[in-house]
Scaffold this active site. Structure first.
Site, mmCIF file in Angstrom:
data_model
loop_
_atom_site.group_PDB
_atom_site.id
_atom_site.type_symbol
_atom_site.label_atom_id
_atom_site.label_comp_id
_atom_site.label_asym_id
_atom_site.label_seq_id
_atom_site.Cartn_x
_atom_site.Cartn_y
_atom_site.Cartn_z
ATOM 1 N N GLY A 46 38.700 41.414 47.577
ATOM 2 C CA GLY A 46 39.388 40.742 48.672
ATOM 3 C C GLY A 46 40.808 41.256 48.767
ATOM 4 N N GLN A 51 49.716 40.354 50.847
ATOM 5 C CA GLN A 51 49.883 41.249 49.693
ATOM 6 C C GLN A 51 50.410 42.630 50.075
ATOM 7 O OE1 GLN A 51 45.783 40.023 48.415
ATOM 8 N NE2 GLN A 51 46.609 40.568 46.405
ATOM 9 N N CYS A 91 43.716 39.295 40.297
ATOM 10 C CA CYS A 91 44.403 39.485 41.580
ATOM 11 C C CYS A 91 45.073 40.847 41.566
ATOM 12 C CB CYS A 91 45.446 38.389 41.775
ATOM 13 S SG CYS A 91 46.333 38.516 43.340
ATOM 14 N N GLU A 134 42.011 34.136 48.800
ATOM 15 C CA GLU A 134 42.695 34.861 49.889
ATOM 16 C C GLU A 134 43.476 33.908 50.787
ATOM 17 O OE1 GLU A 134 42.926 37.795 49.305
ATOM 18 O OE2 GLU A 134 41.179 38.027 48.023
HETATM 19 O O1 GNR Z 1 39.569 41.880 43.335
HETATM 20 C C1 GNR Z 1 39.697 40.661 43.153
HETATM 21 N N1 GNR Z 1 38.837 40.021 42.326
HETATM 22 C C2 GNR Z 1 38.750 38.636 42.230
HETATM 23 C C3 GNR Z 1 38.005 38.107 41.190
HETATM 24 C C4 GNR Z 1 37.863 36.753 41.057
HETATM 25 C C5 GNR Z 1 38.465 35.904 41.968
HETATM 26 C C6 GNR Z 1 39.222 36.418 43.006
HETATM 27 C C7 GNR Z 1 39.367 37.772 43.142
HETATM 28 S S1 GNR Z 1 40.281 38.413 44.470
HETATM 29 C C8 GNR Z 1 40.809 39.949 43.805
HETATM 30 C C9 GNR Z 1 41.530 40.773 44.851
HETATM 31 C C10 GNR Z 1 42.776 40.056 45.296
HETATM 32 O O2 GNR Z 1 43.778 39.987 44.647
HETATM 33 N N2 GNR Z 1 42.728 39.449 46.459
HETATM 34 O O3 GNR Z 1 43.785 38.754 46.884
HETATM 35 NI NI NI Z 2 44.826 38.112 45.063
#
Ligand code: GNR
Ligand code: NI
Length: 170
Positions: A46, A51, A91, A134
């Site tokens: 995501g 970001q 994240c 998100e």
């Molecule tokens: O890549 C991502 N993996 C994830 C794993 C568990 C819960 C949420 C995420 S989102 C993250 C990418 C991200 O930072 N999106 O904002």
């Molecule tokens: Ni994130």
């Protein structure tokens, strides 16, 4: 195809509350496509506009194992949270740290798609977690905010240290 730089905790710009998209234009679609390119390249499941320092309510998601099911949510709104799940989250703005966060198990989402068309969906499990993660970004919130201040401060210090080491290694 464009890769955008991702802001990292504790950058104060990650705390900005994003504004609703008033009209889905070709610029909106370009941003969504750049977000998808950046997310796949990272790689992540995501990414929010917040970001990449664009403070509009746009997120992209792909939780498929094959990374071929892109989802674009513009002005997403969550409702009907049901039950809870605890899953380890990461994240792209808090690289290399993973912690368990409590989230709703099931949610409903309404949003505009990449063409500006309203739609609704239900989500559960990892997809529900990702959408909640998100949508938090769009409100200036990070998963580390759900942790104790002790854990959050430890992550902040370790990230600063990593950044300093990177700077001196150059
Ligand atoms: O890549 C991502 N993996 C994830 C794993 C568990 C819960 C949420 C995420 S989102 C993250 C990418 C991200 O930072 N999106 O904002
Ligand atoms: Ni994130």
């Amino acid at each position: 195809m464009a890769l955008l730089p991702i802001l990292e905790f504790p950058d104060p710009r990650l705390r900005t509350k994003a504004q609703p998209v008033e009209r889905v234009t070709s610029a909106t679609r370009k941003l969504a496509d750049d977000l998808l390119d950046t997310m796949y390249e990272a790689p992540g499941i995501g990414l929010s506009a917040t970001q990449v320092d664009v403070h509009q309510r746009i997120v992209v998601i792909d939780v498929s194992a094959t990374q071929d099911a892109p989802l674009v949510l513009i002005n997403p709104q969550l409702s009907a949270p049901e039950s809870t799940q605890e899953r380890e989250e990461g994240c792209l703005s808090v690289p290399s740290f993973y912690e368990v966060v409590p989230r709703a198990e099931r949610i409903r989402v309404s949003a505009l798609d990449r063409d500006g068309k309203p739609f609704e969906m239900q989500a559960q499990d990892l997809l529900a977690v990702c959408i909640q993660h998100e949508c938090d970004h769009l409100d200036g919130k990070l998963f580390v905010d759900y942790l104790s201040s002790l854990k959050r401060d430890r992550i902040r210090r370790r990230l600063s240290k990593l950044r300093r080491q990177e700077a001196t290694a150059r």
